[in-house]
Structure formats: C-alpha cells, structure tokens
Write a protein that holds these residues in place. Structure first.
Motif, PDB file in Angstrom:
ATOM      1  N   ILE A  46      14.486   6.644  -5.172  1.00 40.17           N
ATOM      2  CA  ILE A  46      13.466   5.911  -5.696  1.00 40.17           C
ATOM      3  C   ILE A  46      12.200   6.294  -4.689  1.00 40.17           C
ATOM      4  CG2 ILE A  46      13.596   3.803  -3.932  1.00 40.17           C
ATOM      5  CD1 ILE A  46      12.432   2.148  -6.239  1.00 40.17           C
ATOM      6  N   GLY A  47      12.366   6.590  -3.488  1.00 36.85           N
ATOM      7  CA  GLY A  47      11.040   7.039  -2.797  1.00 36.85           C
ATOM      8  C   GLY A  47      10.536   8.376  -3.312  1.00 36.85           C
ATOM      9  N   ALA A  48      11.446   9.232  -3.592  1.00 37.71           N
ATOM     10  CA  ALA A  48      10.938  10.796  -4.301  1.00 37.71           C
ATOM     11  C   ALA A  48      10.151  10.446  -5.515  1.00 37.71           C
ATOM     12  CB  ALA A  48      12.340  11.366  -4.672  1.00 37.71           C
ATOM     13  N   PHE A  49      10.728   9.396  -6.358  1.00 38.05           N
ATOM     14  CA  PHE A  49       9.986   9.246  -7.611  1.00 38.05           C
ATOM     15  C   PHE A  49       8.882   8.657  -7.160  1.00 38.05           C
ATOM     16  CE2 PHE A  49       8.855   5.628 -10.686  1.00 38.05           C
ATOM     17  CZ  PHE A  49       8.615   6.463 -11.836  1.00 38.05           C
ATOM     18  N   VAL A  68       8.152  -1.911  -7.812  1.00 32.46           N
ATOM     19  CA  VAL A  68       8.330  -0.821  -6.683  1.00 32.46           C
ATOM     20  C   VAL A  68       8.750  -1.514  -5.284  1.00 32.46           C
ATOM     21  CG1 VAL A  68       7.122   1.089  -5.316  1.00 32.46           C
ATOM     22  CG2 VAL A  68       6.754   0.702  -7.853  1.00 32.46           C
ATOM     23  N   MET A  69       8.061  -2.550  -4.950  1.00 34.22           N
ATOM     24  CA  MET A  69       8.238  -3.314  -3.908  1.00 34.22           C
ATOM     25  C   MET A  69       9.627  -3.635  -3.929  1.00 34.22           C
ATOM     26  SD  MET A  69       6.227  -6.811  -2.349  1.00 34.22           S
ATOM     27  CE  MET A  69       6.934  -7.752  -3.307  1.00 34.22           C
ATOM     28  N   ILE A  70      10.339  -4.325  -4.826  1.00 39.76           N
ATOM     29  CA  ILE A  70      11.456  -4.704  -4.734  1.00 39.76           C
ATOM     30  C   ILE A  70      12.568  -3.846  -4.690  1.00 39.76           C
ATOM     31  CG2 ILE A  70      13.363  -5.874  -6.360  1.00 39.76           C
ATOM     32  CD1 ILE A  70      10.905  -7.717  -7.426  1.00 39.76           C
ATOM     33  N   GLY A  71      12.226  -2.473  -5.375  1.00 38.02           N
ATOM     34  CA  GLY A  71      13.049  -1.332  -5.429  1.00 38.02           C
ATOM     35  C   GLY A  71      13.171  -0.752  -3.954  1.00 38.02           C
ATOM     36  N   LEU A  72      12.018  -0.675  -3.275  1.00 41.88           N
ATOM     37  CA  LEU A  72      11.940  -0.002  -1.903  1.00 41.88           C
ATOM     38  C   LEU A  72      12.384  -1.103  -0.861  1.00 41.88           C
ATOM     39  CD1 LEU A  72       8.435   1.618  -2.048  1.00 41.88           C
ATOM     40  CD2 LEU A  72      10.587   2.586  -2.083  1.00 41.88           C
ATOM     41  N   TYR A  73      12.456  -2.394  -1.149  1.00 39.48           N
ATOM     42  CA  TYR A  73      13.148  -3.385  -0.256  1.00 39.48           C
ATOM     43  C   TYR A  73      14.299  -3.030  -0.130  1.00 39.48           C
ATOM     44  CZ  TYR A  73      14.613  -8.016   1.461  1.00 39.48           C
ATOM     45  OH  TYR A  73      14.937  -8.866   2.186  1.00 39.48           O
ATOM     46  N   PHE A  74      15.009  -2.800  -1.133  1.00 39.36           N
ATOM     47  CA  PHE A  74      16.413  -2.773  -1.021  1.00 39.36           C
ATOM     48  C   PHE A  74      16.880  -1.320  -0.471  1.00 39.36           C
ATOM     49  CE2 PHE A  74      16.432  -6.161  -4.173  1.00 39.36           C
ATOM     50  CZ  PHE A  74      17.155  -7.178  -3.482  1.00 39.36           C
ATOM     51  N   ALA A  75      16.091  -0.201  -0.915  1.00 37.63           N
ATOM     52  CA  ALA A  75      16.300   1.132  -0.484  1.00 37.63           C
ATOM     53  C   ALA A  75      16.170   1.251   1.116  1.00 37.63           C
ATOM     54  CB  ALA A  75      15.511   1.981  -1.512  1.00 37.63           C
ATOM     55  N   ILE A 116     -10.289   3.262  14.032  1.00 33.73           N
ATOM     56  CA  ILE A 116      -8.926   3.288  13.801  1.00 33.73           C
ATOM     57  C   ILE A 116      -8.672   1.889  13.001  1.00 33.73           C
ATOM     58  CG2 ILE A 116      -6.413   3.116  14.577  1.00 33.73           C
ATOM     59  CD1 ILE A 116      -8.152   5.825  15.068  1.00 33.73           C
ATOM     60  N   PHE A 117      -7.866   2.103  11.926  1.00 31.64           N
ATOM     61  CA  PHE A 117      -7.493   1.133  11.032  1.00 31.64           C
ATOM     62  C   PHE A 117      -5.841   1.256  10.643  1.00 31.64           C
ATOM     63  CE2 PHE A 117      -8.507   4.336   8.125  1.00 31.64           C
ATOM     64  CZ  PHE A 117      -7.530   3.987   6.880  1.00 31.64           C
ATOM     65  N   LYS A 118      -5.332   0.203  10.000  1.00 33.25           N
ATOM     66  CA  LYS A 118      -3.701   0.446   9.666  1.00 33.25           C
ATOM     67  C   LYS A 118      -3.825   0.623   8.208  1.00 33.25           C
ATOM     68  CE  LYS A 118      -1.447  -0.254  13.368  1.00 33.25           C
ATOM     69  NZ  LYS A 118      -0.524  -1.605  13.797  1.00 33.25           N
ATOM     70  N   ILE A 119      -3.236   1.984   7.951  1.00 38.61           N
ATOM     71  CA  ILE A 119      -3.151   2.052   6.663  1.00 38.61           C
ATOM     72  C   ILE A 119      -1.763   1.635   5.777  1.00 38.61           C
ATOM     73  CG2 ILE A 119      -1.874   4.059   6.794  1.00 38.61           C
ATOM     74  CD1 ILE A 119      -3.510   5.702   4.422  1.00 38.61           C
ATOM     75  N   ILE A 120      -1.991   1.132   4.625  1.00 44.66           N
ATOM     76  CA  ILE A 120      -0.576   0.335   3.898  1.00 44.66           C
ATOM     77  C   ILE A 120      -0.275   1.354   2.833  1.00 44.66           C
ATOM     78  CG2 ILE A 120       0.222  -1.470   2.771  1.00 44.66           C
ATOM     79  CD1 ILE A 120      -2.418  -3.062   3.813  1.00 44.66           C
ATOM     80  N   LYS A 121       1.096   1.603   2.933  1.00 49.85           N
ATOM     81  CA  LYS A 121       1.498   2.596   1.784  1.00 49.85           C
ATOM     82  C   LYS A 121       2.914   1.866   1.554  1.00 49.85           C
ATOM     83  CE  LYS A 121       0.718   6.982   1.649  1.00 49.85           C
ATOM     84  NZ  LYS A 121       0.606   8.388   1.932  1.00 49.85           N
ATOM     85  N   PHE A 122       3.643   2.479   0.171  1.00 44.48           N
ATOM     86  CA  PHE A 122       4.811   2.165   0.203  1.00 44.48           C
ATOM     87  C   PHE A 122       5.659   2.960   1.000  1.00 44.48           C
ATOM     88  CE2 PHE A 122       3.933   0.156  -4.231  1.00 44.48           C
ATOM     89  CZ  PHE A 122       4.310  -1.089  -3.978  1.00 44.48           C
ATOM     90  N   LYS A 123       6.856   2.623   1.542  1.00 45.65           N
ATOM     91  CA  LYS A 123       7.813   3.176   2.331  1.00 45.65           C
ATOM     92  C   LYS A 123       8.812   4.312   1.531  1.00 45.65           C
ATOM     93  CE  LYS A 123      10.643   2.591   6.415  1.00 45.65           C
ATOM     94  NZ  LYS A 123      10.061   3.440   7.233  1.00 45.65           N
ATOM     95  N   THR A 124       8.490   5.755   1.521  1.00 44.26           N
ATOM     96  CA  THR A 124       9.343   6.324   0.637  1.00 44.26           C
ATOM     97  C   THR A 124      10.574   6.940   1.603  1.00 44.26           C
ATOM     98  OG1 THR A 124       7.865   8.218   0.973  1.00 44.26           O
ATOM     99  CG2 THR A 124       7.324   6.796  -0.893  1.00 44.26           C
ATOM    100  N   MET A 125      10.417   6.966   2.613  1.00 42.03           N
ATOM    101  CA  MET A 125      11.511   7.427   3.515  1.00 42.03           C
ATOM    102  C   MET A 125      12.200   6.255   4.334  1.00 42.03           C
ATOM    103  SD  MET A 125      10.202  11.159   4.858  1.00 42.03           S
ATOM    104  CE  MET A 125       8.506  10.429   5.849  1.00 42.03           C
ATOM    105  N   ASN A 126      13.702   6.435   4.570  1.00 45.51           N
ATOM    106  CA  ASN A 126      14.428   5.613   5.350  1.00 45.51           C
ATOM    107  C   ASN A 126      13.993   5.630   6.818  1.00 45.51           C
ATOM    108  OD1 ASN A 126      16.405   7.327   5.761  1.00 45.51           O
ATOM    109  ND2 ASN A 126      17.386   6.813   4.223  1.00 45.51           N
TER     110      ASN A 126
END
Length: 201
Positions: free
Chosen positions: A83-86, A29-36, A54-64
């Motif tokens: 890919i973000g939608a998936f 997923v990281m590779i796919g989102l890297y290119f997207a 307060i802390f920094k949450i980490i998520k995969f980036k689904t929107m450009n």
C-alpha cells in the motif's frame, strides 16, 4: 505583493479546501497504513523551512520499520509496503503536508524541504533555496523530481526563488497533476528515492 502577502493567503485557502475535499481519501489511506505499519500511519521528520528554521514535516508513512538481525533498518526497497508503494506512486503520501501549509511551515509551491544534515553541505547559491517557504511541489519537481541530479535540482530551486510569481506557481500547480498522473520522476534509476546528498552530487 504576491510573494509577501497573496501567496500565503492563497496557500491557506487551497490547503483548507484541499483537506476538506481529500478527507475521504485521507481517512482511507490512514486506515490502510495504520494496519500496514503496526499502528503508525504517519511519518514525522525535522526539515529546514523558511530561513532554515526547523519544523516537523507530516507525511503518510510508506515504509515499515523492519530491521535486520543486527538491529539496523532494512534497505528502503525492502521496507516499502504494497500500500505504501501505491501511496508513493500516486503521491498521496504528500496529502498530510497540507496541515504543514495551514500552520505556515510550508507553501503549496516551493523548493522541497530536505534534511537538516544537508544544511552545512550547501554552497552560498544553494542556500538561497531557503529564502522562501518550502513547498509540497515545486519547480524542480515538475522538471524531473527524483530523476535529476542534486545540482540540477538546486539550480531549479534557486531559479524558482529568483522568478517567483503568480503565473509560475499556476504553471507548477497544474503541471504537477500531469506529472502525478503519469508517475514521472518518482524514483532515481535503481532506487526507491534519490540517493542522499553528499555535497558533491
């Protein structure tokens, strides 16, 4: 005993095992989102955690980050990549939060961490959702997720805080898998996510 010690112990072990087991999916997923997303597979954002720290949450980036001619970000639905939608539909965007769990910012089960700007909008009862660590999934998520109103979501969050137990966490944990499999409650009607909280909804 469970709330103050064992829950954190179980969270750490489950997060560690989860990251190891899910590492192939994580990398894919990281590779796919890297290119997207033009080299930006992760999304970092400030969120209030236990006791509103307060802390920094980490998520995969689904929107450009596409913007209109005036430099404003396009609506969420227009920025959601295929890919973000998936990733969002399958809840794979939540996997990096296991790192937050290892760090102690979050728990596996608990009220979802929301935006810092919502803090002044909570009433005294709603503020109690911060009496425990926020979770990757929670009581509100298995009872409607983004398809229920903010007031109902906060009601369920406080209900979880008041009734937190090992059996309740087990129930939420396994129900979450069923909800993800059925893709239930991911979006509010007509929206990619739920509408922003304004203190009244």
């Amino acid at each position: 005993m469970y709330k103050h010690f064992l829950k954190r112990f179980f969270d750490f072990i489950i997060a560690l095992i989860g990251l190891i087991i899910l590492s192939p999916i994580f990398i894919f997923v990281m590779i796919g989102l890297y290119f997207a997303n033009q080299g930006k597979p992760f999304f970092f954002q400030a969120r209030p955690g236990l006791n509103e720290n307060i802390f920094k949450i980490i998520k995969f980036k689904t929107m450009n980050d596409k913007k209109d001619k005036d430099g404003n970000l396009l609506p969420d639905a227009d920025r959601l990549t295929p890919i973000g939608a998936f990733v969002r539909k399958t809840s794979l965007d939540e996997i990096p939060q296991l790192i937050n769990v290892l760090k102690g910012d979050m728990a596996i089960i608990g009220p979802r961490p929301l935006l810092p700007q919502y803090l002044p909008l909570y009433n005294e009862t709603q503020k109690r959702r911060h009496n425990v660590r926020p979770g990757i999934t929670g009581w509100a998520q298995v009872n409607g997720r983004n398809a229920i109103s903010w007031s109902k979501k906060f009601e369920l969050d406080v209900e979880y805080v008041d009734n937190l137990s090992f059996m309740m966490d087990v129930n939420v944990f396994f129900t979450t898998f069923k909800k993800v499999f059925k893709s239930e409650g991911i979006s509010a009607d007509g929206h990619v996510t739920i509408e922003p909280f304004n203190g009244n909804n």
